[in-house]
Scaffold this active site. Sequence first.
Site: not given
Length: 275
Positions: A65-66, A138, A149, A168
Amino acid sequence: MDPSIGIVAQRGNDRAQALAASIVEAVGADARAVVDEETGHVLDRKGVPVAAMADCDLVVSIGGDGTFLFVAREAGGAPILGVNLGEVGFLNAVAPDDAVETVVSLVADRRQGEPIAGRTVDRLRAEGEGWELAPAVNEVVVHGRRRGHGGGAEIEIRVDGERYAESHADGVLVATPTGSTAYNLSEGGPLVRPSVGALVVTQMCATEPMPPLVTDAESEIELRLTGPEGGYAISDGRNRRRLESPATVRVAVADDPIVIAGPRGNFFEALEKLE
């Protein structure tokens, strides 16, 4: 006039390049076949940039697919036939053993004046103040400078001007039905059958999440990013734009879809190959 055929083989893949050589030989004098520069180097024949294939009657993408997404970005003005050398093959419906026969059949139809058979697939455009990304088959993603984090950004989502969510989050993803099986699925978004006219909006690791949203294909999605570090807007995981906060990215169906040539793949059989 003989049909013009572009052939793009996955880089560094001997099997793809050998199949490209077989297709060139099979179409013979019935078509004007050109290969991409990397394949031309391997096959010892002149190659052309993939972007130069946009005016071809057909472009054959051999790989995963790439490779298909790369061809769509560079030569999306031409119908694209995907030959699947990957694992799943949502975009590449043709098996390697059927590739030569399929291309020869499409060339024969074109020589008789028939259009290349295929299905039209929407792409997404993403734009901001004075810029626009290459169309996405896509998805378009807007995310903070980094994930995890301490990363992410505040992102407000508006659909046709109406506020849907604000939180957020690592990012927000807008996908086509074609792209619902890709990044969208890995972020917990829904599967959408390719024939459905829709857009999918999926938050990525939001602190105050809303369920993924499926809206009609005529919608305009507005993503407003704020936060001290800014972020990025990315098209199909490749083309990116740095965003300085605050920034607004508008996402909608592009005016220029692509045509996926050849037989239609079995969506449900492909789903069975997902891990």
